[in-house]
Design a protein around this motif. Structure first.
Motif, mmCIF file in Angstrom:
data_model
loop_
_atom_site.group_PDB
_atom_site.id
_atom_site.type_symbol
_atom_site.label_atom_id
_atom_site.label_comp_id
_atom_site.label_asym_id
_atom_site.label_seq_id
_atom_site.Cartn_x
_atom_site.Cartn_y
_atom_site.Cartn_z
ATOM 1 N N ALA A 273 -9.939 -3.168 1.765
ATOM 2 C CA ALA A 273 -9.271 -2.053 2.427
ATOM 3 C C ALA A 273 -7.826 -2.395 2.768
ATOM 4 O O ALA A 273 -6.918 -1.565 2.590
ATOM 5 C CB ALA A 273 -10.040 -1.659 3.690
ATOM 6 N N LEU A 274 -7.577 -3.604 3.249
ATOM 7 C CA LEU A 274 -6.218 -4.030 3.573
ATOM 8 C C LEU A 274 -5.327 -3.982 2.337
ATOM 9 O O LEU A 274 -4.187 -3.496 2.394
ATOM 10 C CB LEU A 274 -6.229 -5.451 4.141
ATOM 11 C CG LEU A 274 -6.649 -5.647 5.588
ATOM 12 C CD1 LEU A 274 -6.763 -7.137 5.905
ATOM 13 C CD2 LEU A 274 -5.645 -4.986 6.534
ATOM 14 N N TYR A 275 -5.847 -4.481 1.229
ATOM 15 C CA TYR A 275 -5.039 -4.550 0.013
ATOM 16 C C TYR A 275 -4.751 -3.154 -0.520
ATOM 17 O O TYR A 275 -3.620 -2.842 -0.890
ATOM 18 C CB TYR A 275 -5.734 -5.392 -1.050
ATOM 19 C CG TYR A 275 -4.845 -5.659 -2.239
ATOM 20 C CD1 TYR A 275 -3.860 -6.644 -2.191
ATOM 21 C CD2 TYR A 275 -4.952 -4.901 -3.396
ATOM 22 C CE1 TYR A 275 -3.012 -6.880 -3.260
ATOM 23 C CE2 TYR A 275 -4.118 -5.115 -4.479
ATOM 24 C CZ TYR A 275 -3.151 -6.108 -4.404
ATOM 25 O OH TYR A 275 -2.297 -6.317 -5.459
ATOM 26 N N LEU A 276 -5.757 -2.294 -0.555
ATOM 27 C CA LEU A 276 -5.557 -0.949 -1.070
ATOM 28 C C LEU A 276 -4.628 -0.147 -0.168
ATOM 29 O O LEU A 276 -3.783 0.628 -0.651
ATOM 30 C CB LEU A 276 -6.893 -0.243 -1.214
ATOM 31 C CG LEU A 276 -7.807 -0.765 -2.334
ATOM 32 C CD1 LEU A 276 -9.142 -0.045 -2.311
ATOM 33 C CD2 LEU A 276 -7.148 -0.622 -3.701
ATOM 34 N N GLU A 277 -4.754 -0.331 1.130
ATOM 35 C CA GLU A 277 -3.860 0.368 2.059
ATOM 36 C C GLU A 277 -2.405 -0.063 1.826
ATOM 37 O O GLU A 277 -1.489 0.771 1.798
ATOM 38 C CB GLU A 277 -4.270 0.070 3.497
ATOM 39 C CG GLU A 277 -3.418 0.789 4.531
ATOM 40 C CD GLU A 277 -3.839 0.478 5.965
ATOM 41 O OE1 GLU A 277 -3.206 1.026 6.885
ATOM 42 O OE2 GLU A 277 -4.787 -0.312 6.159
ATOM 43 N N ALA A 278 -2.188 -1.370 1.649
ATOM 44 C CA ALA A 278 -0.842 -1.861 1.393
ATOM 45 C C ALA A 278 -0.305 -1.340 0.067
ATOM 46 O O ALA A 278 0.914 -1.148 -0.094
ATOM 47 C CB ALA A 278 -0.839 -3.383 1.388
ATOM 48 N N ALA A 279 -1.203 -1.087 -0.892
ATOM 49 C CA ALA A 279 -0.798 -0.563 -2.197
ATOM 50 C C ALA A 279 -0.615 0.947 -2.186
ATOM 51 O O ALA A 279 -0.249 1.543 -3.195
ATOM 52 C CB ALA A 279 -1.839 -0.937 -3.250
ATOM 53 N N GLY A 280 -0.881 1.566 -1.034
ATOM 54 C CA GLY A 280 -0.713 2.997 -0.916
ATOM 55 C C GLY A 280 -1.853 3.804 -1.484
ATOM 56 O O GLY A 280 -1.696 4.972 -1.830
ATOM 57 N N VAL A 281 -3.047 3.188 -1.562
ATOM 58 C CA VAL A 281 -4.226 3.853 -2.105
ATOM 59 C C VAL A 281 -5.119 4.281 -0.953
ATOM 60 O O VAL A 281 -5.474 3.465 -0.097
ATOM 61 C CB VAL A 281 -5.015 2.927 -3.050
ATOM 62 C CG1 VAL A 281 -6.232 3.640 -3.606
ATOM 63 C CG2 VAL A 281 -4.112 2.455 -4.185
ATOM 64 N N PRO A 282 -5.501 5.571 -0.885
ATOM 65 C CA PRO A 282 -6.406 6.015 0.184
ATOM 66 C C PRO A 282 -7.733 5.259 0.126
ATOM 67 O O PRO A 282 -8.283 5.047 -0.957
ATOM 68 C CB PRO A 282 -6.617 7.499 -0.118
ATOM 69 C CG PRO A 282 -5.456 7.896 -0.972
ATOM 70 C CD PRO A 282 -5.100 6.676 -1.782
ATOM 71 N N VAL A 283 -8.235 4.830 1.285
ATOM 72 C CA VAL A 283 -9.519 4.100 1.348
ATOM 73 C C VAL A 283 -10.480 4.829 2.262
ATOM 74 O O VAL A 283 -10.096 5.683 3.030
ATOM 75 C CB VAL A 283 -9.304 2.654 1.828
ATOM 76 C CG1 VAL A 283 -8.506 1.871 0.816
ATOM 77 C CG2 VAL A 283 -8.603 2.600 3.175
#
Length: 283
Positions: A273-283
């Motif tokens: 979740a941290l990585y996807l959030e930083a990549a701008g991907v909704p989680v």
């Protein structure tokens, strides 16, 4: 008409792209490469990938084929011409072309090739449910910190693992895990420490690994850089691997041993979740 690719200064249809017979990347594996993930039309961790590309060519004394900002522009143009929203951008730099000879002259012109691959990178079955990894002796050369195009060892290890019913493979040398065949290996201890090997010539410095380490530092999570054995990995609370194409991938079986309860654990889920959030991907 297939993809538009970049080769030797031109954007051309893939059907028209040609590599010279005497290209040293073809004859000797005298080349390096990089792969950058693209999610929702945005390159992920590309600054880290381009920095690693520059380091790799420097370690092999291959001149940069273009200034770094122009290489980044090639990536952007490849995305635009192919309408890439999700997938990867592959860059390949060979030393150049010359009649076959182990010795090379300093005057060779490096060759840059680039292409895109459309693929789903988020929400995959492996990321939801975790993957299994086999264990195999590391067959590679001693400078794994350079991202060379010499991947036959990895190809053979991955193929053997798939034949044995595994999704991927972690490599072992001297009784210790080095890394995955195309990913960085991580385990999580019962007290929440994230273990991964320190940078050295034995492993490739992972860009996704480095980006995740920054996020962990901001969250106050502990990363311990040290080698670990296959047995320690099999007895860990959780395990995962990182790469540009798999992001943060849970590992739920190592060899014949189930990791934890056989499902992606809570810490791995948090890291995803941290990585996807930083990549701008909704989680």
């Amino acid at each position: 008409m297939g993809r538009i690719v970049y080769i030797h200064g031109q954007f051309v249809p893939e059907e028209e792209a040609r590599i010279g017979l005497f290209d040293r990347g073809f004859l000797f594996g005298d080349a390096i490469y990089e792969v950058t993930a693209v999610i929702n039309g945005r390159m992920i961790d590309n600054d880290l990938h381009l920095a690693r590309l520059e380091r790799s060519v420097g370690e092999l004394a291959i001149p940069l084929p273009l200034p770094m900002e122009e290489i980044a522009a090639v990536q952007m143009e490849l995305m635009a011409r192919n309408g890439l929203r999700d997938g990867t951008i592959y860059l390949h730099v060979s030393r150049g072309e010359a009649d076959r000879d182990f010795f090379y002259s300093d005057g060779l012109a490096p060759r840059l090739v680039g292409f895109t691959q459309a693929k789903v990178l988020t929400g995959t079955k492996g990321q939801r449910e975790g993957i299994s990894v086999d264990l195999a002796e590391d067959p590679r050369w001693q400078r794994r910190d350079i991202k060379t195009a010499m991947l036959l060892g990895q190809v053979m290890a991955k193929q053997a693992a798939r034949a044995r019913g595994f999704d991927d493979v972690w490599l072992v040398e001297g009784g210790l895990v080095t890394e995955g065949a195309s990913a960085t290996a991580h385990v999580i201890t019962a007290d929440g420490r994230i273990l991964t090997r320190a940078a050295s010539q034995a492993t490739l410095p992972g860009c996704t690994q480095r980006a995740l380490a920054r996020l962990c530092a901001a969250e106050g999570l502990t990363i311990e850089e040290r080698a670990f054995s296959p047995e320690e990995a099999q007895g860990a609370a959780e395990a995962f691997q990182t790469s540009a194409s798999s992001l943060v991938m849970p590992v739920v079986r190592i060899g014949e041993c189930t990791v934890g309860d056989g499902r992606p654990g809570p810490m791995t889920r948090k890291l995803q979740a941290l990585y996807l959030e930083a990549a701008g991907v909704p989680v």
